[in-house]
Each structure stands twice: as structure tokens, then as C-alpha cells.
Design a protein around this motif. Structure first.
Motif, PDB file in Angstrom:
ATOM      1  N   GLU A 137      -3.840   1.190  -7.745  1.00 23.60           N
ATOM      2  CA  GLU A 137      -2.388   1.253  -7.716  1.00 23.60           C
ATOM      3  C   GLU A 137      -1.944   2.623  -8.179  1.00 23.60           C
ATOM      4  OE1 GLU A 137       1.265  -0.595 -10.237  1.00 23.60           O
ATOM      5  OE2 GLU A 137      -0.498  -1.847  -9.922  1.00 23.60           O
ATOM      6  N   LEU A 138      -1.234   3.338  -7.326  1.00 28.39           N
ATOM      7  CA  LEU A 138      -0.656   4.624  -7.662  1.00 28.39           C
ATOM      8  C   LEU A 138       0.853   4.428  -7.815  1.00 28.39           C
ATOM      9  CD1 LEU A 138      -2.695   6.692  -5.084  1.00 28.39           C
ATOM     10  CD2 LEU A 138      -3.216   6.362  -7.495  1.00 28.39           C
ATOM     11  N   GLN A 139       1.592   5.498  -8.058  1.00 24.05           N
ATOM     12  CA  GLN A 139       3.019   5.361  -8.346  1.00 24.05           C
ATOM     13  C   GLN A 139       3.766   4.578  -7.269  1.00 24.05           C
ATOM     14  OE1 GLN A 139       5.039   9.000  -9.181  1.00 24.05           O
ATOM     15  NE2 GLN A 139       6.966   7.987  -9.621  1.00 24.05           N
ATOM     16  N   ASP A 140       3.691   4.982  -6.012  1.00 22.24           N
ATOM     17  CA  ASP A 140       4.419   4.296  -4.944  1.00 22.24           C
ATOM     18  C   ASP A 140       3.504   3.789  -3.849  1.00 22.24           C
ATOM     19  OD1 ASP A 140       6.968   4.606  -6.027  1.00 22.24           O
ATOM     20  OD2 ASP A 140       7.149   6.622  -5.220  1.00 22.24           O
ATOM     21  N   LEU A 141       2.237   3.535  -4.186  1.00 22.09           N
ATOM     22  CA  LEU A 141       1.266   3.147  -3.173  1.00 22.09           C
ATOM     23  C   LEU A 141       0.227   2.223  -3.786  1.00 22.09           C
ATOM     24  CD1 LEU A 141       0.166   3.766  -0.247  1.00 22.09           C
ATOM     25  CD2 LEU A 141      -1.198   5.537  -1.331  1.00 22.09           C
TER      26      LEU A 141
ATOM     27  N   LEU B 253      -9.101   0.395   4.606  1.00 20.65           N
ATOM     28  CA  LEU B 253      -8.095   0.580   3.577  1.00 20.65           C
ATOM     29  C   LEU B 253      -6.808  -0.082   4.034  1.00 20.65           C
ATOM     30  CD1 LEU B 253      -8.589   4.355   2.729  1.00 20.65           C
ATOM     31  CD2 LEU B 253      -9.566   2.382   1.555  1.00 20.65           C
ATOM     32  N   LEU B 254      -6.252  -0.915   3.193  1.00 18.84           N
ATOM     33  CA  LEU B 254      -4.956  -1.522   3.434  1.00 18.84           C
ATOM     34  C   LEU B 254      -3.988  -0.849   2.476  1.00 18.84           C
ATOM     35  CD1 LEU B 254      -3.434  -3.758   4.977  1.00 18.84           C
ATOM     36  CD2 LEU B 254      -3.927  -5.251   3.049  1.00 18.84           C
ATOM     37  N   LEU B 255      -2.998  -0.143   3.015  1.00 16.21           N
ATOM     38  CA  LEU B 255      -2.069   0.652   2.217  1.00 16.21           C
ATOM     39  C   LEU B 255      -0.688   0.015   2.265  1.00 16.21           C
ATOM     40  CD1 LEU B 255      -3.399   3.559   4.183  1.00 16.21           C
ATOM     41  CD2 LEU B 255      -3.655   3.594   1.720  1.00 16.21           C
ATOM     42  N   LEU B 256      -0.122  -0.234   1.098  1.00 21.15           N
ATOM     43  CA  LEU B 256       1.220  -0.783   0.998  1.00 21.15           C
ATOM     44  C   LEU B 256       2.078   0.255   0.304  1.00 21.15           C
ATOM     45  CD1 LEU B 256       3.039  -3.265   1.438  1.00 21.15           C
ATOM     46  CD2 LEU B 256       2.324  -4.046  -0.823  1.00 21.15           C
ATOM     47  N   ASN B 257       3.096   0.776   1.011  1.00 25.20           N
ATOM     48  CA  ASN B 257       3.878   1.865   0.439  1.00 25.20           C
ATOM     49  C   ASN B 257       5.357   1.745   0.762  1.00 25.20           C
ATOM     50  OD1 ASN B 257       3.925   2.636   3.130  1.00 25.20           O
ATOM     51  ND2 ASN B 257       2.386   4.210   2.876  1.00 25.20           N
ATOM     52  N   GLU B 258       6.094   2.791   0.418  1.00 21.57           N
ATOM     53  CA  GLU B 258       7.539   2.865   0.642  1.00 21.57           C
ATOM     54  C   GLU B 258       8.257   1.640   0.103  1.00 21.57           C
ATOM     55  OE1 GLU B 258       8.829   3.934   4.533  1.00 21.57           O
ATOM     56  OE2 GLU B 258       7.421   5.599   4.688  1.00 21.57           O
ATOM     57  N   GLY B 259       8.061   1.359  -1.188  1.00 24.77           N
ATOM     58  CA  GLY B 259       8.739   0.214  -1.789  1.00 24.77           C
ATOM     59  C   GLY B 259       8.289  -1.112  -1.222  1.00 24.77           C
ATOM     60  N   ALA B 260       7.037  -1.170  -0.793  1.00 28.60           N
ATOM     61  CA  ALA B 260       6.426  -2.374  -0.218  1.00 28.60           C
ATOM     62  C   ALA B 260       7.115  -2.801   1.072  1.00 28.60           C
ATOM     63  CB  ALA B 260       6.401  -3.510  -1.232  1.00 28.60           C
TER      64      ALA B 260
ATOM     65  N   LYS C 248       0.957  -7.103 -10.171  1.00 28.98           N
ATOM     66  CA  LYS C 248       0.231  -5.897 -10.545  1.00 28.98           C
ATOM     67  C   LYS C 248      -0.474  -6.145 -11.873  1.00 28.98           C
ATOM     68  CE  LYS C 248       3.523  -3.076  -8.103  1.00 28.98           C
ATOM     69  NZ  LYS C 248       4.504  -1.990  -8.171  1.00 28.98           N
ATOM     70  N   ASN C 249      -1.812  -6.062 -11.832  1.00 35.50           N
ATOM     71  CA  ASN C 249      -2.601  -6.336 -13.023  1.00 35.50           C
ATOM     72  C   ASN C 249      -2.966  -5.101 -13.806  1.00 35.50           C
ATOM     73  OD1 ASN C 249      -2.616  -9.098 -12.469  1.00 35.50           O
ATOM     74  ND2 ASN C 249      -4.346  -8.901 -11.104  1.00 35.50           N
ATOM     75  N   THR C 250      -3.213  -3.985 -13.128  1.00 35.70           N
ATOM     76  CA  THR C 250      -3.640  -2.759 -13.802  1.00 35.70           C
ATOM     77  C   THR C 250      -2.809  -1.594 -13.313  1.00 35.70           C
ATOM     78  OG1 THR C 250      -5.297  -2.280 -12.136  1.00 35.70           O
ATOM     79  CG2 THR C 250      -6.016  -3.563 -14.026  1.00 35.70           C
TER      80      THR C 250
END
Length: 68
Positions: free
Chosen positions: A9-13, A26-33, A64-66
Motif C-alpha cells: 500500500e502506497l499513498q494513493d495506490l 499486478l492488480l493496481l487500485l488507484n485514483e481514490g479507488a 487496510k491492515n498495514t
């Protein structure tokens, strides 16, 4: 899938990763989900990428766990 997905988990990704056969997915979830992308990597080469805009944000469904 050969093994369980790992996540970063990164800041917005949020990145979920798993191997299928010898390829990394890789499954990427971004832009405020509100956008989700799937990227397939073979060796050091991206062989396929597809992205979808979502009609709603998935933030309320993600636990979000970590943090990194």
C-alpha cells in the motif's frame, strides 16, 4: 494461482501481486479507488495491461491492515 497474493500500500495506490505459471500479475487500485488496472509481466517485460474506470469508489470496501 500458485501462491497467495501479496499486497503493498502506497499513498494513493494499492498493489496486489501474484504469480500465475511463470508470469507476475499486478492488480493496481488507484485514483481514490475509482480505477483498477491489471498488468501482466513476463521476465522483465510488460506483456499486457488493461484498465477500467469504476462507477463508484471502492474505498469503503477496502480494509487496510498495514501502511508503508
Amino acid at each position: 494461482m500458485n501462491n497467495l497474493p501479496e499486497s503493498i500500500e502506497l499513498q494513493d495506490l494499492i498493489i496486489l501481486a501474484s504469480y500465475v505459471d511463470s508470469n507476475l500479475f499486478l492488480l493496481l487500485l488507484n485514483e481514490g479507488a475509482k480505477e483498477i488496472s491489471l498488468m501482466e509481466i513476463s521476465g522483465m517485460r510488460v506483456v499486457n495491461t488493461i484498465s477500467y474506470k469504476l462507477p463508484i469508489s471502492l474505498n469503503e470496501f477496502i480494509k487496510k491492515n498495514t501502511y508503508m
